[in-house]
Each structure stands twice: as structure tokens, then as C-alpha cells.
Design a protein around this motif. Structure first.
Motif, mmCIF file in Angstrom:
data_model
loop_
_atom_site.group_PDB
_atom_site.id
_atom_site.type_symbol
_atom_site.label_atom_id
_atom_site.label_comp_id
_atom_site.label_asym_id
_atom_site.label_seq_id
_atom_site.Cartn_x
_atom_site.Cartn_y
_atom_site.Cartn_z
ATOM 1 N N MET A 1 0.841 -1.167 0.000
ATOM 2 C CA MET A 1 0.000 0.000 0.000
ATOM 3 C C MET A 1 0.898 1.246 0.000
ATOM 4 O O MET A 1 1.880 1.307 0.724
ATOM 5 C CB MET A 1 -0.901 -0.009 1.238
ATOM 6 N N LYS A 3 2.078 4.684 1.104
ATOM 7 C CA LYS A 3 1.968 5.420 2.365
ATOM 8 C C LYS A 3 2.369 6.882 2.172
ATOM 9 O O LYS A 3 3.089 7.231 1.243
ATOM 10 C CB LYS A 3 2.877 4.786 3.428
ATOM 11 N N THR A 26 5.574 -4.212 5.949
ATOM 12 C CA THR A 26 6.259 -2.933 5.775
ATOM 13 C C THR A 26 7.129 -2.958 4.524
ATOM 14 O O THR A 26 7.249 -1.944 3.829
ATOM 15 C CB THR A 26 7.097 -2.589 7.027
ATOM 16 N N ASP A 29 4.837 -2.187 1.690
ATOM 17 C CA ASP A 29 4.466 -0.767 1.724
ATOM 18 C C ASP A 29 5.608 0.117 1.237
ATOM 19 O O ASP A 29 5.385 1.073 0.483
ATOM 20 C CB ASP A 29 4.052 -0.352 3.140
ATOM 21 N N THR A 33 5.467 2.455 -2.038
ATOM 22 C CA THR A 33 5.657 3.892 -1.862
ATOM 23 C C THR A 33 6.858 4.387 -2.664
ATOM 24 O O THR A 33 6.800 5.469 -3.262
ATOM 25 C CB THR A 33 5.799 4.235 -0.365
#
Length: 136
Positions: A1, A3, A26, A29, A33
Motif C-alpha cells: 500500500m 503510504k 512494511t 508498503d 511507496t
């Protein structure tokens, strides 16, 4: 995702804690990102997205490489340069090394050790500084 990028120096200057397998999301992510900010960014540390774990991702040509709990174990050929950061405005002078050897865990949490040169080495040093709470 994807961030939001953290710009608060108080958050960015905290020392990151070692990551565990529970922090695997993480990595995803950070990769997402980094890709979303590819026009302005070649590396990212977890604290740049508000996660205080020792995880970085580094753009190495066409692929982004995650490094979990990275430690620079050898440095050679120091030089002075100037760097920018997605989390901060402007550029600042800093000392880097032309060649480094890094010990880290890969995305499958397997131990790796690799030597990097030039610009890739510079990116890794910048991101490892983030994990230590060092802002350029």
C-alpha cells in the motif's frame, strides 16, 4: 500500500528498532511507496513512512531491493558530496564512501552480505543513516 511520506524531523530522528518477520508488510508498503515516488526518489527507509523498523528499499536499476536490518560492515574511499531527501527540503553536504559491504536479511529473512559501489552505495548509506536517526 502506498503510504504518506513523513516530513517531521522529530519522527525521522528516532533510532529504528530491528525488524522481525511480523514486519513483512512494511517491505511491501515501502516498495509500493518507492514506486509511487520513483520520479523523485531512489531509496526509502521505513521511518519515512512512519514505521520505526530497520527496513530500507533501494532502487538498483530496474529493480528495487529490500534490506531488512542492514548493517554496513566495511567502508572504503571516503568522499564529500551533497544529497537531497524526499522527507526534507533542499540539499545538504555529507560524507559518504565509494565502496561499502552490507550485511542484511532479504525479503525471505535470509542472511545476505554484498558489496556495493558508487551511487548504489551512496543510496544505501543515506537510508541506513535514516535508520540511525541521522538526517543529512
Amino acid at each position: 500500500m502506498i503510504k504518506t511520506i513523513v516530513h517531521d524531523p522529530a519522527i525521522l530522528s528516532q533510532v529504528a528498532v530491528p525488524a522481525t518477520k511480523l514486519d513483512a508488510n512494511t517491505v511491501t508498503d515501502l516498495l509500493d511507496t518507492l514506486q509511487a515516488n520513483a520520479a523523485n526518489c531512489v531509496g526509502m527507509a521505513a521511518n519515512m513512512i512512519g514505521v520505526n523498523q530497520q527496513i530500507i528499499v533501494v532502487q538498483m536499476g530496474p529493480m528495487a531491493v529490500p534490506m531488512i536490518n542492514p548493517k554496513i560492515v566495511k567502508k572504503q574511499q571516503p568522499y564529500q558530496t551533497s544529497e537531497g531527501c524526499l522527507s526534507l527540503t533542499g540539499e545538504r553536504p555529507t560524507k559518504r564512501y565509494k565502496q561499502i559491504t552490507v550485511s542484511y536479511l532479504d525479503r525471505q529473512f535470509q542472511p545476505q552480505q554484498q558489496t556495493f559501489n558508487g551511487f548504489i552505495a551512496q543510496i544505501i548509506q543515506h537510508e541506513v543513516d535514516h535508520l540511525a536517526g541521522i538526517l543529512i
